[in-house]
Design an enzyme around this catalytic site. Structure first.
Site, short mmCIF file in Angstrom:
data_model
loop_
_atom_site.label_atom_id
_atom_site.label_comp_id
_atom_site.label_asym_id
_atom_site.label_seq_id
_atom_site.Cartn_x
_atom_site.Cartn_y
_atom_site.Cartn_z
N ASN A 13 0.90 -1.01 -0.16
CA ASN A 13 -0.03 -0.05 0.17
C ASN A 13 0.81 1.35 0.13
O ASN A 13 1.44 1.91 1.03
CB ASN A 13 -1.01 -0.15 1.31
CG ASN A 13 -1.98 1.02 1.32
OD1 ASN A 13 -1.90 2.04 0.46
ND2 ASN A 13 -2.96 0.90 2.15
N ARG A 92 -1.64 -1.34 -4.08
CA ARG A 92 -2.60 -0.22 -4.18
C ARG A 92 -2.13 0.66 -5.30
O ARG A 92 -1.21 1.45 -5.28
CB ARG A 92 -2.70 0.37 -3.09
CG ARG A 92 -3.66 1.57 -2.85
CD ARG A 92 -3.83 2.41 -1.44
NE ARG A 92 -4.46 3.44 -1.55
CZ ARG A 92 -3.94 4.73 -1.19
NH1 ARG A 92 -2.70 4.74 -0.72
NH2 ARG A 92 -4.66 5.94 -1.06
N HIS A 179 -9.98 6.42 -2.01
CA HIS A 179 -10.46 5.87 -1.08
C HIS A 179 -11.23 4.54 -1.22
O HIS A 179 -12.09 3.90 -0.53
CB HIS A 179 -11.07 6.44 0.33
CG HIS A 179 -10.13 7.31 1.09
ND1 HIS A 179 -10.18 8.57 1.46
CD2 HIS A 179 -8.60 7.17 1.24
CE1 HIS A 179 -9.43 9.10 2.20
NE2 HIS A 179 -8.37 8.24 1.99
N ARG A 239 -4.10 18.63 3.43
CA ARG A 239 -4.82 19.06 2.09
C ARG A 239 -6.11 20.10 2.33
O ARG A 239 -6.72 20.01 3.47
CB ARG A 239 -5.37 17.94 1.32
CG ARG A 239 -4.25 16.82 0.91
CD ARG A 239 -4.78 15.53 0.21
NE ARG A 239 -3.80 14.49 0.35
CZ ARG A 239 -4.22 12.91 0.20
NH1 ARG A 239 -5.63 12.74 0.19
NH2 ARG A 239 -3.40 12.23 0.17
N GLU A 379 -6.93 -1.74 4.18
CA GLU A 379 -7.00 -1.64 2.84
C GLU A 379 -5.73 -2.93 2.35
O GLU A 379 -6.37 -3.29 1.33
CB GLU A 379 -6.29 -0.30 2.39
CG GLU A 379 -7.20 0.89 2.58
CD GLU A 379 -6.51 2.21 2.46
OE1 GLU A 379 -7.22 3.10 1.78
OE2 GLU A 379 -5.61 2.42 2.67
#
Length: 396
Positions: A13, A92, A179, A239, A379
């Site tokens: 990931n 990912r 996501h 962000r 994830e």
């Protein structure tokens, strides 16, 4: 004679500033993947002064630079006895354009990822480096790209369209959402816990350093807060989330800010860190807010924006049956969940304060109209499941 290790999947990931990884046994049942093997998971993360820290099996190494980190990670993984049982690597890949399913890595796919690097310059270069490093050192090892945008390919055209000249849509400029691996995992877990709820009107609030809210109906994404890039939507750790587009022109004229400088500000210098002036970590800000007005303002902005998105998506869904909190903040910050849910009573959202304080799996009252859940996301496990489902990777 000792029993041979079962086939394993390595899940990688790669983020904008970190790499998480874990080895899983390939489950016997379709779509299954066992829990991580002992001492088989770890991460590469920033450690200050331009250095990175590699954690694996109780050992910590300090390394310099992204490319050195990729090589060091492979060196350490290869030194693990379990690595000999790895039959496939799942990666990912944050941006997959219009790919809707995991795919085996091919030269053609690598070329496509290189071409779309401008769509996500913070994530894709590292992810491509990781794929190519495995290809060089283990060319016979199957590799699978698991696209973070894939879950949102079910969004209707009205949710994907950007209000700019139509010629840009032909170039692939649209709202993609991110996501997606987390969302897919959360929906699988919700289906396991309550199949009927998973078929209803669901809002997924993945709140971490990166944060997004996703509206799901009938198990399919119908809208999400992140858009063309992961910088859109909610206020995040560093962000901005959504901005008035006129700000780019204003800063270009008043500060001679270049496009590259604006990109850096939007992704790395803003959000909670920018507003607080001190930290992007909600834990730090919660500890400081009683004596630091800027920390309090950053948290208030974060919770206000999250509340607005949840309300907007409840309208898009025509109501709300289940609200799921996930991500580092969503899973572990009861005060943030309470502040976000405060004022959502008109939607039927209520919290049980005791359950919320304990980070219980169900934090709404038992008789509540909307069930509010905390589901830890994973994830890496979703990557492993995706690889196992692509059964031909075990017979390359």
């Amino acid at each position: 004679m000792s029993k041979p290790d079962p086939s394993c999947v390595l899940a990688i990931n790669g983020g904008s500033s970190s790499i998480r990884f874990a080895v899983y046994e390939a489950g016997a049942k379709s779509g299954g993947a066992a829990r991580p093997r002992d001492a088989s998971s770890g991460r590469v993360e920033a450690s200050g002064a331009g250095m990175l820290r590699l954690r694996l099996g109780g050992r910590i190494d300090r390394i310099g630079g992204r490319r050195a980190a990729v090589d060091a990670l492979l060196d350490r993984l290869e030194a693990q006895p379990l690595f000999a049982s790895v039959r496939a690597v799942g990666h990912r890949v944050v941006h997959g354009m219009r790919h809707s399913e995991p795919e085996r890595v091919t030269r053609k796919l690598i070329a496509e990822l290189r071409r779309i690097t401008p769509y996500d310059p913070d994530h894709l270069p590292l992810e491509i480096d990781l794929i190519e490093a495995f290809s060089r050192r283990h060319p016979r090892l199957a590799q699978v790209a698991c696209f973070d945008t894939a879950f949102h390919r079910t969004m209707p055209a009205v949710a994907r369209r950007l209000p700019i000249p139509r010629r840009y849509a032909a170039q692939g400029v649209e709202r993609y959402g991110f996501h997606g691996l987390s969302c897919a995992y959360l929906m699988e877990e919700l289906h396991r816990l309550d199949p009927a709820a998973a078929r209803g009107r669901v809002i997924l609030a993945h709140l971490g350093n990166g944060a997004s809210v996703t509206a799901v109906r009938g198990g399919k994404s119908i809208d999400t807060s992140m858009g063309f890039t992961p910088a859109a939507g909610l206020v995040m750790g560093t962000r901005t989330g959504d901005l008035d587009p006129g700000l780019a022109y204003y800063l270009a004229r008043t500060e001679r800010m270049t496009a590259a400088q604006f990109q850096r500000m939007v992704n790395h210098e803003s959000g909670l860190r920018g507003v607080s002036g001190t930290s992007s970590d909600v834990r730090d800000l919660l500890a400081r807010e009683s004596r630091d007005a800027r920390a309090a303002e950053a948290l208030a902005l974060f919770c206000y924006q999250a509340k607005k998105w949840i309300g907007a998506f409840a309208a898009a869904l025509g109501g709300l049956d289940t609200l799921v909190f996930a991500g580092g903040i969503g899973e572990k910050a009861p005060p943030i969940r309470e502040r976000i849910c405060g004022g959502l009573g008109l939607l039927g959202v209520k919290l049980d304060r005791g359950r919320n304080a304990r980070n219980a799996a169900l934090i709404s009252p038992g008789a509540g109209r909307v069930r509010v859940r905390v589901i830890p996301t994973d994830e890496e496990l979703m990557i492993a499941r995706s690889v196992v489902r692509l059964a031909d990777v075990f017979d390359p």
